[in-house]
Every structure is written in C-alpha cells, then in structure tokens.
Design a protein around this motif. Structure first.
Motif, mmCIF file in Angstrom:
data_model
loop_
_atom_site.group_PDB
_atom_site.id
_atom_site.type_symbol
_atom_site.label_atom_id
_atom_site.label_comp_id
_atom_site.label_asym_id
_atom_site.label_seq_id
_atom_site.Cartn_x
_atom_site.Cartn_y
_atom_site.Cartn_z
ATOM 1 N N ILE A 187 0.659 -1.431 0.052
ATOM 2 C CA ILE A 187 -0.496 -0.062 -0.173
ATOM 3 C C ILE A 187 0.919 1.712 0.087
ATOM 4 O O ILE A 187 0.518 2.096 -0.485
ATOM 5 C CB ILE A 187 -1.032 0.115 1.452
ATOM 6 C CG1 ILE A 187 -1.936 -0.817 0.790
ATOM 7 C CG2 ILE A 187 -2.027 1.145 1.581
ATOM 8 C CD1 ILE A 187 -3.096 -1.053 2.008
ATOM 9 N N GLY B 164 0.534 3.968 -5.964
ATOM 10 C CA GLY B 164 -0.234 2.738 -7.320
ATOM 11 C C GLY B 164 -0.047 3.055 -8.704
ATOM 12 O O GLY B 164 0.360 2.356 -9.402
ATOM 13 N N LEU C 35 -1.728 -3.632 -11.993
ATOM 14 C CA LEU C 35 -2.452 -2.658 -11.493
ATOM 15 C C LEU C 35 -3.367 -3.939 -10.883
ATOM 16 O O LEU C 35 -3.766 -3.902 -9.359
ATOM 17 C CB LEU C 35 -3.511 -2.468 -11.949
ATOM 18 C CG LEU C 35 -3.399 -1.713 -12.938
ATOM 19 C CD1 LEU C 35 -4.330 -1.055 -14.232
ATOM 20 C CD2 LEU C 35 -3.160 -0.359 -12.522
ATOM 21 N N MET D 2 -1.021 -4.182 -7.480
ATOM 22 C CA MET D 2 -1.505 -2.508 -6.644
ATOM 23 C C MET D 2 -2.732 -3.520 -5.774
ATOM 24 O O MET D 2 -3.327 -2.825 -4.432
ATOM 25 C CB MET D 2 -1.761 -1.933 -7.044
ATOM 26 C CG MET D 2 -0.200 -1.117 -7.503
ATOM 27 S SD MET D 2 0.885 -1.206 -6.200
ATOM 28 C CE MET D 2 0.365 0.045 -5.931
ATOM 29 N N SER D 3 -4.072 -4.331 -6.636
ATOM 30 C CA SER D 3 -5.995 -4.310 -5.561
ATOM 31 C C SER D 3 -5.526 -5.261 -4.193
ATOM 32 O O SER D 3 -6.515 -5.590 -4.059
ATOM 33 C CB SER D 3 -6.852 -4.045 -6.351
ATOM 34 O OG SER D 3 -6.399 -5.639 -7.739
#
Lengths: 270, 325, 323
Positions: free
Chosen positions: A114, A118, A140, A143-144
């Motif tokens: 975190i 991002g 992506l 990052m999620s």
C-alpha cells in the motif's frame, strides 16, 4: 422471494454498466469499420452519418475504436480485479483465520504494498518488465491485493469468534472448508462492492498508463491512448478527445454507483 | 401506608415504519411507601418500558398515554422539563442490568457519584466527596479512598453494580427502579446485591420497582408482584399469594416450568407455542395462542382485569381455582 | 454392575498465555483449568456448575476438541485423545458434539437451515444428496418442525427454535457424548422448559451421554446424575446430585446452593453467603482457591493446596476440613 428495495444509484449504475457491457459484446461481432483502417483523406471528420463520432488524425473511425477500446478496458478491469481478488482473499483469509504471527507478517507485507503510490508502482513495474497490456494488468492486480486482503481479513475477524464457527469445528469440518464455505459467504458483500469500485479504478489506471504510453501498445485501441493522441488536436477536432473522455467517466461512474447500490442491498437480514 | 406512585391505564406505543406498534396497554399499578413492587415477564413483555416511561426515558418515537400518573401527588404527565430533570436521579433513581455500559469509562467512579450530588444538592465539592465515600462504604465497598479514583475497567461486575447502587441512592430517592440489576451477575454476587438492596429499602425507606424475569429473585425481594405478558398486566397480587395460588394460566405455567427439586426428575411443564411478537398480538386475550383453556371467547374478547380476592387481580375469563373463592 | 466409563479426564491443565505488552517481558499466563480429573459414565448426565470465569466452558471446549489442553490426558472409550492422528481425530469428532449457549450466533446467518443440518453429514461423507435431505427431514420432524423449515434462514426463527436447530445439528452424526454449554441460559423461562424436556427425551431415545455445563443450579440439578462444582479452574466438589444437594461438603458448594433464589422453598434459608469477589485468575491464591472468601478458612488453607479426596462413595471434595 421477498421484494427488495433497490436504491436509485443502483438503477443508474446498472443501466450504465449494461450499456458499456453491450458495447463490449457487440464489438466482438461488429464494428462499423476495421479499427486499424486508415484513410488520410478523411481525417478529422466531424460526426456525420458515415462516421457517427467522426474520425481521428489518421482518418480512422472513432466509434469503432471506442468499441474496441471498451474490450481493452473490460479486459484490464476483469483480469486485474481477478488477480487482486484471488490473492487478496487467500492472504486475507489466512491472516484473519490463523491470526498471530502469520497475520502480522502477511499484513505488514500488505502495508508495504500500500505504501507505494499505485500508478507509480505500475509505472515502475512496466518500466522494468516491459510495456504492454499483460504487464499492466499484473501491476494493477498486485496493487489491488491489499485492499481485498484487508476487507477479507476484517470480515474473518468478525465472524471467527461466533459460535457457529466453533460448531463447525466440533462437527469436524476442516479448516479450509470453514474458511471458504462457512466464513467467506459472510464476507462476500463488502468484497463485491470493492470489486465494483476496484473495477472503476482499474479502468482509470489503465487509461492513465496508456495515456502515458506505457499500457496498451499501438495500433491497438485504448481509451487512454486515444485521449493522449487526441490532445494535440484538441482545438481542431474536439470530439476526438471528448468521446473517450466521456467513456472513461461513464465506466468509472457506472461501476462506482453499482458498488454503492449493491452495498445497500446485499444483506438478507434486511 | 402512603401511596407514592399511582399509575392508571398506562399505554405505550411506538411509531414505526410499519405503523403504530402497541407495546404496553392499560397497565395500572400503585407503589406504596417502603414497598418493593416486582414486575415479572419474559423478553418483550414491556416490563422495562413501563418503568422507564415514569421518568420519560423512552426513545422519541414512543407515545405514552395514561389516565393518571401521580408521583407524590404530582402529575408526572404534565410537569415541565426542568422539573423532570430534578426528579430524575433525586426522587426517582434507576439502576440498569449492565453496570459495565451504564457508567462512563473515562471518568473516575467516585467523580461520577460526586457529580450526581452536585447536580441535585447545593453542597461544596468537599462535602460531596465525603458523602460519596460514606455512601460507597454503605453499599459494601471497601478501600473506598482508592476506589474513588478508579476507573470502571478496574472494577468487577459486582463492584460496579454496587457503585451504580451508591450512585442511585446518594440523593436518597423515594423510588428506585431496578431493571434486572442482578441478571448479569453470578449467583453469589447476586445474593450479596439483593441483600444490600433489601437493607437499603429498610433503612432509607426507599420504595423499589424491581424488574426481573426470575421468579426466584422476585420471591426473595418483593412484597407485591405484577406479571406482564405481551404488554398486558395479566396478574397482580401479593408475592406469597401469587406464588402459591397463581390464577392466570400464564403465571401458573411460568411457575411450573421451573425445575422443582421436590418433584424430582419428572418432565417439566412447558408452555406450548412461542412468545409472539408485539406486532402479532391477538385480538382477544394476549395469552390465547398458548393457553390450553382458551375458548372462542378468549380469542375474540379481551378479558378485563378483575379482582378475584382481596388485592389479587387477574386478566382472565377462566381464572384457575382460588381457595378463598 | 460396573458402569462403563465413556470419558475420562486426568490432571487436565490449561494456561492461556496473555499477549506480551513489552518486547522482553516475561510471558505470563491465566490459569484457566488446574488439575481437573473426572470420569463420565455411559448414559449419564454429568453436570458442571460454577460462576463465570471458573473455567467450565474452557473445559467443555477442550473436551470438544476446540482448544488443546496444556497438560493432562483425556481418554474417550479407552483411547487417549491427544495421541490420535488426523483421521482418528475426525472420527472422534463424530462421537463428541457440542451445543452452545447463544442461539443467535450458533447458526450461520447466510445458510439455510437445511444446509446447516446437512453439513455434518457432508463433511463426513455420509449418504447421497437425496439421502441427506431425507435424513434432515426426519430429524426436523423429530423435534417438531415441518419440512418448510428446510428452506428457511436462521433469522426467521425465534431463540428457542434456533436452539432446537442447534440441538438437531449436534445430533446429525449420532454422537455418543454431547457437550451442552449453557444451552438454556439465553432463553426465556417458558422456552427453557421445552429445551430441557427435549434434551431429556433425546437422551432416552438415542442413549446419549451429556456433559451439561451451566451456572444455573436449579437447571443443573434437574438435568444431572452427577455434578462437578468448579471454582477458579479447579474441581472443588464432585458427587451424585442427591449427595451434593443434601449434604454439600465444600464451603463454596454450600454457599452456592444457598445463594440460589428458589421459588419453591418456603422457609427463609439460612444464608451462608460468601464475602468478596472471585480473585483474579492471573494471580490465584497459593493455597485453596477459595481461601480469600471462605468463612472457615484455616491457616494451612492459605499456603497448601488441598487434594481431591473421596469422603463417601462417589463423593469427592477438595478441602482441608476433611483431611
């Protein structure tokens, strides 16, 4: 079935998402023109009957490119959310269920992820491993993960001390089954909401990356890329940049509203 | 004996999204000086809100109506807000079931009691402190000086309930409303607290409205009992009379369903059916869905509260036999 | 006739480690269970009473296999539980089932009643889908529910109904021992009787053995054949119900019995109520656990822990008075 009250947001969200999904499906079978077909003589056309949304600087049909671009957007959204969801649930449920030192280690790793902004992380990832849509989706997706892991974990922490989990244990249900069958369904509604919202931000992030020239590579169409190419001709052909902008906004808005609506209704106790 | 409290035909309803929900209907009771009135019933019977309505501690969607609500000759229905605040705590005090959540966790316990005095009496801080410590000793707390400066999390449930009682009794109220004060406590602690309340009742002449679901506790504490079911008072009598000769089938069933050591291990009597929700209240007698003796009359007509012997009231068309009849 | 022993617990201990607040702090622990030994015979109901925090629920959870003991041996049908491998442990969990206190959290709110009841059978791979459904219907009928309950969610049921479902769920695997942890404490009086009757009926029908845990002495007395009284993690008295209630030996048992408000007792009881509060389990007294509150406390009580000794047939007590 009992009648449920759906919120206004939910309806708007559903309509927008359905509209976009419709475009994706149609684009698999039909686009007005071939996406890569150039026609220099017809560049920067205003919207007309032949080209409903006009043409770009190579004379390509914008409507066709938007339609194909929607495929890219959905593909990136789905796959990156899929990656995030899979690993997020895995990590979150293990951390929440076992607790203690396992929880501590996993969640600190999540905190570390975190800590990176991002888009910056995605940029770095793509810069190191090479440009392209696959790497974008993976970046992506990674990052999620923390977001889903946190939601799953907090749900697990809420449900774990309840007596029906003890009951399942005393019956002899295995840990894995307790996690996946007994606890997870109780956590699923916040996850669905997060998926919907995450989808929106993935679409946005892909647009951003492609805008910077790192995501989808030409000549494949992407909304972000179209936006970046069009900005040079902003005054000459405003529709060229407005249209992809509208679609990006629409998809972000649609999925956010949908997530909002779902969170309001996904509770069988109400 | 003087009548301290006289309530006639108290009804309470709640405004909800589904319309008006009647929670308490036509409950009348009197509280005499120095008496302990028990209100007994199962969850959702309206026993707590009946007591709370006296000092207007109900949520804002509650509609309270009654023909009379006299406290010491003062009409509780029409007094203004300031007067009500004065009565709350000073004349009518209340203790709740959960001592843990009823006290402020961020304030020293002693301070909380002292504040109570300062709110209702004109006394200096020093006097109030002294009075607090005296009261804390009186409710059986030891090492009072240290306890005065403790926070709630440092005290056990029994000690907290003593603090709650000290706080309620500090202004020597005329009425103490005790809402299941021992339900959250262990039996040996419960015995201590009950003993304390009885002692305070004797010494300070405080009348107590004692709300409980446990007939055993009621028997030990109360002089008079009112049994409630689905918002109706179904039976009201002196404790000894009610326990020995219950006239309402519900009271009888409640008593029978408690394991009796004398009867040994025979099957318990269980009241058939389930407790209805308030929204499902039948048109006739509230108990008709679970009563063996119910007739067509019971299902369509609401029985009136009738006196079957001196000071023994029952709301039933066919009360169980009474030796005095 | 020699009674058959179903479960035996020997010198069971459980210490809960408290989390360290400082890095190099010495880890302390809470003594939840200390040197508890008893037997449960086949077909009987063994009651366990005590006040909150005395360790009775922890004991139930250990026997039910939810948490491991720190020390001690548990034998079930002459097999030691702690030495079982994974497969045997699973088959053991079929034989020992639990019923819990809170009927509101013991059923998964997202699952239908039918699913919840089928789960034990599914986990142990018993029967096809059709057979599962039929078994569930039969069991539902057994406790007075019709078929429509198969498709209902727990929130549509009242507290008593949920507790009945909880009981059915524990019965699905036809266990030999059922650990009932405060099964009626959260229910209204009139519903309590229904559940107690049901438990008794089922015991007769399926020849069940109960470990019945409760803080309510009236209920325990009604249900049990033999009773163990716990205080601060220790078993202070153990005996048959009649012996225990007519002739309580331990000062704690005595005060416990006299403290219970009883509707049926006419005479005002001579109260031998205990003073003070239960000491903190993190720092239990060195000697007898009750020595801080006991009216008859002697000198040796404060320093030496009394052993559990048999005073009369099947009646054990842990007190210096009887040494």
């Amino acid at each position: 079935m009992k009648k449920r009250k759906y919120s206004f947001n939910f309806y708007i969200g559903i309509v927008i998402v359905a509209f976009l999904l419709g475009i994706v499906i149609v684009s698999f079978f039909y686009t007005p023109y071939t996406v890569t077909q150039m026609n220099i003589g017809k560049k920067f056309l205003k919207p007309c009957w032949e080209h409903l949304l006009g043409t770009d600087h190579f004379g390509r049909d914008i409507l066709s490119r938007i339609m194909m671009g929607s495929q890219t957007a959905f593909q990136v959204g789905l796959i990156s959310i899929g990656i995030g969801l899979f690993f997020g649930i895995l990590i979150g449920s293990i951390a929440g269920y076992y607790g203690g030192i396992v929880d501590e280690i996993l969640m600190r790793i999540m905190d570390a992820v975190i800590a990176f902004p991002g888009l910056l992380f995605a940029l770095m990832f793509v810069a190191v491993l090479g440009q392209g849509i696959v790497n974008t989706m993976i970046a992506l997706g990674i990052m999620s993960i923390p977001q889903f892991a946190r939601i799953t974990r907090s749900g697990f922490l809420q449900v774990k001390p309840l007596k029906y989990i003890d009951m399942a244990k005393s019956i002899g249900v295995s840990n894995f089954r307790i996690m996946m069958v007994h606890i997870l369904p109780n956590v699923i509604s916040p996850l669905i909401v997060a998926c919907s919202m995450g989808f929106a931000s993935a679409v946005l992030a892909e647009a951003g990356l492609s805008y910077l020239g790192l995501g989808v590579q030409p000549p494949n169409p992407s909304w972000g890329r179209m936006l970046s190419e069009s900005q040079m001709y902003l005054l000459k052909a405003p529709t060229y940049s407005i249209v992809p902008g509208i679609f990006i906004t629409l998809s972000v808005l649609g999925f956010n509203l949908l997530g909002d609506g779902i969170s309001a209704i996904r509770d069988p106790r109400k | 004996m003087n009548q301290l409290l006289d309530v006639k035909d108290l009804s309470i309803a709640f405004e909800t999204n589904e319309g008006l929900l009647k929670a308490v209907s036509n409950v009348s009771f009197q509280l005499h000086e120095n008496a302990i009135l028990g209100i007994v019933g199962e969850s959702g019977c309206g026993k707590s809100i009946t007591a709370m309505s006296l000092i207007n501690l109900l949520p804002s969607n509650a509609i309270v109506s009654s023909n009379q609500m006299l406290f010491n000759g003062m009409d509780l229905r029409s007094i203004d807000k300031n007067k009500l605040y004065e009565i709350r705590g000073k004349d009518i005090a209340i203790i709740f079931q959960e001592p843990m959540t009823s006290l402020n966790p961020l304030m020293k316990v002693g301070q909380q009691i002292t504040e109570m005095i300062r709110l209702h009496e004109n006394s200096t801080l020093k006097e109030a402190k002294q009075k607090t410590q005296w009261m804390m000793k009186k409710v059986g707390l030891s090492n009072v000086k240290k306890l005065y400066h403790s926070y709630t999390h440092e005290l056990s449930g029994g000690m907290l309930q003593r603090v709650m009682i000290a706080m309620a009794m500090i202004c020597q109220p005329k009425i103490l409303i005790a809402d299941e004060p021992t339900t959250a406590l262990d039996v040996t602690i419960q015995a201590q607290i009950l003993e304390l309340m009885k002692q305070l009742n004797k010494e300070n002449h405080t009348s107590i409205i004692f709300i409980s679901h446990d007939l055993g506790v009621i028997k030990e504490m109360c002089t008079e009992v009112m049994v409630m079911y689905l918002g109706y008072c179904v039976e009201k009598a002196d404790t000894s009379v009610l326990l020995k000769h219950p006239a309402h089938p519900y009271t009888y069933g409640l008593l029978q369903s408690i394991p009796n050591p004398k009867k040994g291990k025979s099957r318990l009597y269980a009241i058939p059916g389930r407790i209805l929700k308030l929204s499902e209240r039948p048109k006739g007698c509230p108990f008709c869905t679970r009563c063996k003796r119910a007739t067509e009359k019971c299902r369509t007509q609401l029985p009136e509260l009738q006196e079957i012997s001196t000071n023994h009231f029952v709301r039933c068309f066919y009360p169980l036999d009474h030796p005095q009849n | 006739m020699e009674k058959e022993i179903l479960l035996e617990v020997k010198d069971l201990k459980k210490v809960f480690k408290t989390p360290k607040s400082k890095l190099f702090e010495k880890q302390s622990g809470v003594r939840a269970i200390h040197e508890v030994s008893f037997k449960i015979y086949k077909g009987e109901t063994f009651g366990l009473v005590g006040e909150s925090g005395c360790g009775k629920s922890t004991l139930g959870n250990i026997i039910g296999g939810l948490i491991p003991p720190s020390e001690g041996i548990i034998t079930f049908e002459n097999k030691s539980i702690s030495t079982l491998d994974k497969k045997e442990a699973k088959s053991l969990s079929r034989n020992i089932q639990m019923i819990f206190q809170d009927p509101y959290s013991c059923l998964n709110p997202r699952k239908k009643i039918g699913w919840i009841l089928e789960e034990p059978l599914r986990v142990h791979h018993i029967g096809t889908k059709k057979e599962l459904r039929r078994t569930v219907y039969e069991m539902l009928h057994e406790v007075g529910f019709d078929k429509s309950y198969y498709n209902r969610y727990p929130h549509e049921l009242s507290g008593g109904q949920r507790q009945r479902i909880g009981i059915v769920c524990s019965l699905m695997l036809h266990p030999k021992l059922i650990i009932a942890d405060e099964p009626v404490s959260a229910l209204d009086v009139s519903v309590q009787a229904t559940i107690l009757n049901l438990l008794k009926d089922l015991q007769e029908k399926y020849q069940l053995t109960y470990l019945f845990i409760s803080h309510d002495l009236n209920v325990v007395e009604y249900m049990s054949d033999r009773i163990g009284v716990m205080y601060l993690g220790q078993l202070v008295e153990l005996g048959r119900v009649e012996d225990l209630y007519n002739n309580p030996l331990h000062p704690y048992t005595r005060s416990l019995i006299s403290a219970v408000p009883n509707v049926y007792d006419d005479k005002y009881k001579n109260k031998t109520s205990l003073k003070g509060e239960v000491p903190n389990a993190m720092h239990p007294p060195a000697g007898c656990p009750l020595c801080t509150r006991c009216p008859e406390c002697m000198n040796q009580c404060k320093t030496i822990q009394p052993p559990l000794i048999e005073i009369e047939h099947e009646h054990y007590v842990r007190c210096h008075k009887y040494l």
